[in-house]
Motif scaffolding. Structure first.
Motif, mmCIF file in Angstrom:
data_model
loop_
_atom_site.group_PDB
_atom_site.id
_atom_site.type_symbol
_atom_site.label_atom_id
_atom_site.label_comp_id
_atom_site.label_asym_id
_atom_site.label_seq_id
_atom_site.Cartn_x
_atom_site.Cartn_y
_atom_site.Cartn_z
ATOM 1 N N TRP A 69 -10.652 10.944 30.871
ATOM 2 C CA TRP A 69 -11.126 11.578 29.639
ATOM 3 C C TRP A 69 -9.981 11.845 28.683
ATOM 4 N N GLU A 70 -8.878 12.313 29.190
ATOM 5 C CA GLU A 70 -7.721 12.562 28.327
ATOM 6 C C GLU A 70 -7.273 11.275 27.638
ATOM 7 N N ALA A 71 -7.377 10.138 28.338
ATOM 8 C CA ALA A 71 -6.951 8.856 27.766
ATOM 9 C C ALA A 71 -7.976 8.288 26.788
ATOM 10 N N CYS A 72 -9.247 8.617 27.001
ATOM 11 C CA CYS A 72 -10.324 8.045 26.181
ATOM 12 C C CYS A 72 -10.734 8.940 25.013
ATOM 13 N N LYS A 73 -10.368 10.189 25.059
ATOM 14 C CA LYS A 73 -10.920 11.227 24.189
ATOM 15 C C LYS A 73 -10.921 10.854 22.705
ATOM 16 N N ASN A 74 -9.779 10.517 22.163
ATOM 17 C CA ASN A 74 -9.695 10.246 20.726
ATOM 18 C C ASN A 74 -10.526 9.038 20.318
ATOM 19 N N LEU A 75 -10.562 8.032 21.185
ATOM 20 C CA LEU A 75 -11.314 6.824 20.883
ATOM 21 C C LEU A 75 -12.816 7.088 20.920
ATOM 22 N N VAL A 76 -13.259 7.877 21.871
ATOM 23 C CA VAL A 76 -14.681 8.211 21.979
ATOM 24 C C VAL A 76 -15.127 9.045 20.783
ATOM 25 N N ILE A 77 -14.319 10.027 20.413
ATOM 26 C CA ILE A 77 -14.679 10.923 19.307
ATOM 27 C C ILE A 77 -14.745 10.182 17.974
ATOM 28 N N ALA A 78 -13.897 9.170 17.791
ATOM 29 C CA ALA A 78 -13.905 8.410 16.537
ATOM 30 C C ALA A 78 -15.252 7.724 16.297
ATOM 31 N N ARG A 79 -15.961 7.398 17.374
ATOM 32 C CA ARG A 79 -17.258 6.735 17.254
ATOM 33 C C ARG A 79 -18.335 7.669 16.708
ATOM 34 N N GLY A 80 -18.181 8.973 16.947
ATOM 35 C CA GLY A 80 -19.213 9.923 16.544
ATOM 36 C C GLY A 80 -18.637 11.137 15.874
#
Length: 594
Positions: free
Chosen positions: A23-34
């Motif tokens: 989650w720490e590695a994916c967080k910024n990328l996931v949030i950019a989608r929504g």
């Protein structure tokens, strides 16, 4: 449309919540989608399993934003990244997240609910009564979902997008609905296939088992087998007489007009256009009536009347995007502009140095010359033709010019993570081209002012080449192996498009808080075209050269809509038309630039 994330583990303590490294590695990328709303929930799913659920919401359906993760009264949990465009569950002005959760709660058979959905999606659903965690992608594979299983730590991670830091993660193949049983103490997997398993399915499952280190139990097939087109296809002379004997075969423009005089051909064109109009209409109309700027005001409870652009189209000027553009004009308010986004990449250093040597008298190469790529030329030509067909519409022809320095900067800092786990030269070139195009930042034609499109929705022409025989390999297959082989190849093109293109492109476009919608990959369009004989959708023979025989049915549709020049533009790969790719490189090689 959302960025969704789920981590299932056993390594939690009653008094503390442990956030996974993933989650720490994916967080910024996931949030950019929504960017509209981000919510996390931590749930004890069973006495031994713990779940971390996150949704970053891009509000694209319903009258109000629907928060996720959604938990119903029975304790079922849904993460939904999709759109229900048609089928039994489709409802106007309703949030399809709530519609789907209600349908799932009232059904004992989860897979039967997804059988009713027409539209792109990826999802994660925990059914409390059975302790089963379901996840997967739609049958076409239009939205991304990645999976990582760590058998050493006994964890499972699902995410829309992941950075390069997350190793051993894979794209979930769009071959069925997957499930893990949380009554077991170890991570386990099963799959309900969409269709009757074949050799391709078996190969994918074996590859998954090897990569994940988990055996996959194959369950009951979800969809009834569909009788595929029988092979040994040999057209009768009467089938081809009208095409073979056109008096205008030396003139592609006149040939299209001549072919449309045939009753059977005209009937197929009309049916295709009818389906495309429906596919574009639902994709244009199902969205909040606010642009990226105004929707922020709406979410802060302010009254807004928005007449800014809400629809953008990745516009190379080619056949596929031109047809979508003209159809979209019918369903977008006449008071709103439509953004036509055309991307071009600066000549490489080597190409510029050669140009300087051949033009030593020129002190400086103009910006127009540096970015005068093939897609910019066809884009301008089609833009002019479009403006004549629809003179009342305000079209913003957005010229996106990307320098070598800017390309290198974002390729290494951002795009490489969005592409992950894909990493070939082809993935790199197409991914970069789509990322900069969907960012939609440039100048409007004949203006020097910087313009960044406020649209939240992009129409893309993906799928047209696969459906209508647009690649050169289709011409080669027909020449050497005949119609049977071409039929098989066209069917296989759609079957593998999710693993070749769609997951990657979804991750790329959504990084800008925009949603891609793909009318050519509407289920009803696909079904109709795949039922046609191959020579009824393309005719890539020596008699019909490139720009005519390839995607013939689509060219006829363009001609009937009013396009005359555009209907005969030859197919050009996006990576070469925008001049990002080096034709001397092997597209299948691993890229050293990511």
């Amino acid at each position: 449309m959302c960025g969704i994330f789920c981590s299932i583990s056993q390594n939690h303590k009653k008094d503390s919540i442990q956030i996974s490294r993933e989650w720490e590695a994916c967080k910024n990328l996931v949030i950019a989608r929504g960017p509209d709303r981000v919510i996390e929930k931590f749930e004890n799913l069973t006495p031994i399993w713990f779940g971390h659920f996150v949704a970053a919401v891009l509000w694209m359906q319903g009258l109000d934003l629907c928060e996720q993760p959604t938990i119903d009264s029975a304790g079922n949990i849904l993460l939904w990244n999709g759109d229900i465009f048609s089928g039994n569950l489709a409802q106007d002005n309703a949030c399809d997240t709530n519609v789907l959760l209600s349908a799932l709660q009232s059904s004992l058979n989860v897979s039967s609910v997804f059988q009713e959905i027409q539209g792109p999606y990826s999802f994660i659903y925990f059914q409390k009564s059975t302790n089963l965690l379901y996840f997967g992608r739609d049958i076409v594979g239009r939205h991304s979902l990645l999976l990582k299983v760590n058998t050493d730590e006994n964890t499972l991670t699902l995410t829309s997008v992941a950075s390069k830091e997350v190793n051993k993660i894979i794209e979930i193949p769009a071959i069925g609905i997957f499930v893990t049983n949380l009554d077991n103490s170890r991570v386990n997997l099963a799959c309900y296939p969409w269709k009757e398993p074949d050799l391709h399915f078996t190969d994918i499952i074996e590859s998954l088992e090897t990569h994940l280190g988990v055996d996959i139990d194959i369950k009951k097939t979800i969809l009834k087998s569909d009788a595929s087109t029988s092979l040994h296809l040999h057209p009768d002379i009467k089938d081809l007489d009208y095409m073979e004997n056109s008096p205008y075969l030396e003139n592609s423009y006149k040939t299209l007009g001549y072919l449309l005089e045939d009753t059977d051909i005209l009937e197929r064109v009309d049916r295709l256009l009818q389906l495309l109009y429906k596919a574009v209409e639902v994709r244009v109309r199902k969205q909040p009536r606010f642009c990226k700027t105004c929707i922020k005001l709406v979410l802060s409870k302010k009254d807004v009347a928005c007449d800014h652009s809400k629809i953008g189209i990745l516009f190379s000027g080619g056949l596929d995007s031109a047809i979508l553009t003209l159809i979209a004009d019918k369903y977008v308010s006449q008071y709103e502009p439509i953004d036509l986004i055309n991307v071009a990449f600066e000549k490489s250093v080597n190409a510029r140095s050669k140009s300087k040597k051949s033009n030593e008298n020129n002190e400086k190469e103009s910006t127009d010359d540096q970015y005068d790529v093939p897609d910019r030329k066809t884009g301008k030509q089609t833009f002019l033709e479009l403006s004549k067909i629809c003179p009342k519409r305000k079209w913003n022809f957005v010229e996106v010019n990307i320098s070598q320095a800017e390309l290198q900067k974002y390729r290494s800092s951002r795009i490489c993570n969005l592409l992950h786990p894909l990493c070939t030269i082809l993935d790199e070139s197409l991914g970069c081209a789509v990322w900069f195009a969907s960012r939609a930042k440039g100048t409007i034609h004949s203006s020097a002012n910087i313009y960044e499109s406020p649209c939240r929705l992009l129409l893309l022409g993906m799928g047209a080449d696969e459906l209508f025989g647009g690649y050169m390999r289709h011409r080669t297959t027909l020449r050497h192996k005949g119609w049977d082989a071409l039929t098989q190849e066209l069917n296989f093109e759609i079957a593998r498009i999710s693993e070749r293109n769609l997951g990657r492109d979804d991750r790329i476009v959504s990084d800008h808080g925009r949603q891609s919608r793909l009318p050519y990959l509407d289920e009803n369009v696909i079904e109709y075209v795949q039922r046609l004989k191959p020579w009824e959708r393309c005719y890539p023979t020596d008699k019909m050269p490139s720009g005519l025989g390839d995607k013939l049915l689509l060219r006829l549709a363009a001609y009937k809509l009013g396009f005359r020049n555009t209907a005969n533009f030859p197919k050009r790969a996006f990576q070469f038309g925008s001049r990002i790719a080096n034709g001397k490189e092997n597209a299948r090689d691993i890229s050293g630039r990511l």
